[in-house]
Write an enzyme that holds these catalytic residues in place. Structure first.
Site, mmCIF file in Angstrom:
data_model
loop_
_atom_site.group_PDB
_atom_site.id
_atom_site.type_symbol
_atom_site.label_atom_id
_atom_site.label_comp_id
_atom_site.label_asym_id
_atom_site.label_seq_id
_atom_site.Cartn_x
_atom_site.Cartn_y
_atom_site.Cartn_z
ATOM 1 N N ARG A 76 -3.993 -6.755 -21.294
ATOM 2 C CA ARG A 76 -4.884 -6.294 -22.356
ATOM 3 C C ARG A 76 -4.213 -5.287 -23.284
ATOM 4 O O ARG A 76 -4.764 -4.936 -24.326
ATOM 5 C CB ARG A 76 -6.195 -5.762 -21.786
ATOM 6 C CG ARG A 76 -6.062 -4.720 -20.728
ATOM 7 C CD ARG A 76 -7.326 -4.630 -19.892
ATOM 8 N NE ARG A 76 -8.513 -4.450 -20.716
ATOM 9 C CZ ARG A 76 -8.782 -3.374 -21.442
ATOM 10 N NH1 ARG A 76 -7.940 -2.362 -21.432
ATOM 11 N NH2 ARG A 76 -9.867 -3.299 -22.166
ATOM 12 N N PRO A 113 0.812 -1.230 0.000
ATOM 13 C CA PRO A 113 0.000 0.000 0.000
ATOM 14 C C PRO A 113 0.841 1.274 0.000
ATOM 15 O O PRO A 113 0.341 2.342 -0.335
ATOM 16 C CB PRO A 113 -0.839 -0.116 1.278
ATOM 17 C CG PRO A 113 -0.342 -1.281 2.027
ATOM 18 C CD PRO A 113 0.522 -2.094 1.128
ATOM 19 N N ASP A 153 -9.525 3.149 -24.885
ATOM 20 C CA ASP A 153 -9.953 3.010 -23.498
ATOM 21 C C ASP A 153 -9.823 4.299 -22.708
ATOM 22 O O ASP A 153 -9.101 5.209 -23.096
ATOM 23 C CB ASP A 153 -9.069 1.982 -22.775
ATOM 24 C CG ASP A 153 -9.613 0.576 -22.910
ATOM 25 O OD1 ASP A 153 -10.797 0.420 -23.222
ATOM 26 O OD2 ASP A 153 -8.823 -0.354 -22.695
ATOM 27 N N GLU A 178 1.325 -7.829 8.343
ATOM 28 C CA GLU A 178 1.517 -6.398 8.604
ATOM 29 C C GLU A 178 2.442 -5.730 7.586
ATOM 30 O O GLU A 178 2.382 -4.528 7.364
ATOM 31 C CB GLU A 178 2.062 -6.214 10.021
ATOM 32 C CG GLU A 178 1.608 -4.960 10.723
ATOM 33 C CD GLU A 178 0.101 -4.795 10.758
ATOM 34 O OE1 GLU A 178 -0.347 -3.655 10.583
ATOM 35 O OE2 GLU A 178 -0.639 -5.792 10.947
#
Ligand code: 6GU
Length: 229
Positions: free
Chosen positions: A156, A91, A171, A118
């Site tokens: 993709r 993160p 896109d 963690e």
């Protein structure tokens, strides 16, 4: 695109790798994903990959030994990592975006390490020259979903994967723009009509309408983004 994934939960990838565009890309030979369970690198009776944090506190920390062992065995097998991008899913990483996905799609091979618990022992972060990647400002229990998101976004964009190479170029997020609205049959659905211009057959007018819609959406989206700061 050859991808090596280091994870403690390889089975999370099973259906993902078989279905839809990712499955098609693998069957076409354009994508190859190898999963490595780094728990297999442990030698203690409990096969432990994590331990309590020095200094105390909640949660468990991924130990350096099994990660280093897995990385070193991959490097030995493949004749080193020369120039191969190595992604650490965490993160705290830089947000994954379309530009990064397109760059990955051009790499012949890359590697991704998925955490759990963690976090990683800091010495893992400090080694191997990682590109740290996040998929958004929220906390997942592990990097696996982030790895799958990254594989899918890149796959993709590999030439030949989508039937129609135009469709990836048009896109959202390509050139920093959102996509325009799309409609299919029926023309009228529960009182909502397809915009008349799309039925006109006038390709210039259709293009102009789509461009204007994409610009409006992009403006609204940018304003929302600014508000969130
Ligand atoms: Cl890459 N890992 C984890 N554990 N949580 C996340 C993430 C990654 N990206 C967003 N949240």
């Amino acid at each position: 695109m050859q991808v090596q994934i280091l994870t403690l939960f390889p089975r999370l990838f099973e259906n993902f790798l078989d279905e839809s565009i990712v499955g098609i890309a693998r069957r076409k030979g354009l994508l190859d994903v190898t999963l490595h369970d780094f728990r297999e690198q442990t030698s203690d009776p409990h096969r432990s990959v994590d331990d309590r944090p020095f200094g105390g506190g909640p949660g468990m920390v991924i130990k350096p030994e099994p990660v280093f062992a897995a990385m070193e065995s991959l490097a030995a097998r493949d004749g080193g990592f020369d120039g191969m991008p190595k992604l650490l899913f965490t993160p705290q990483g830089a947000p994954l975006d379309q530009e990064r996905a397109a760059w990955l799609a051009q790499q012949p091979r890359w590697l991704g390490l998925c955490g759990r618990y963690e976090g990683f022992d800091e010495r893992i972060h400090q080694s191997f020259d990682w590109i740290e990647v996040s998929i958004g400002d929220f906390v997942l229990s592990g990097g696996e979903l982030a790895a799958m998101a990254t594989i899918e976004a890149a796959t993709r964009l590999i030439p030949g994967v989508l039937g129609d190479d135009e469709s990836a170029r048009q896109d959202s997020f390509v050139d920093g723009m959102l996509d325009h609205p799309h409609y299919t049959r029926p023309r009228s659905f529960r009182g909502q009509e397809v915009p008349e211009v799309l039925l006109s057959g006038n390709h210039e007018e259709i293009s102009a309408w789509r461009r204007a819609q994409a610009e409006e959406r992009t403006t609204v989206w940018k304003a929302l983004r600014e508000d969130q700061r």
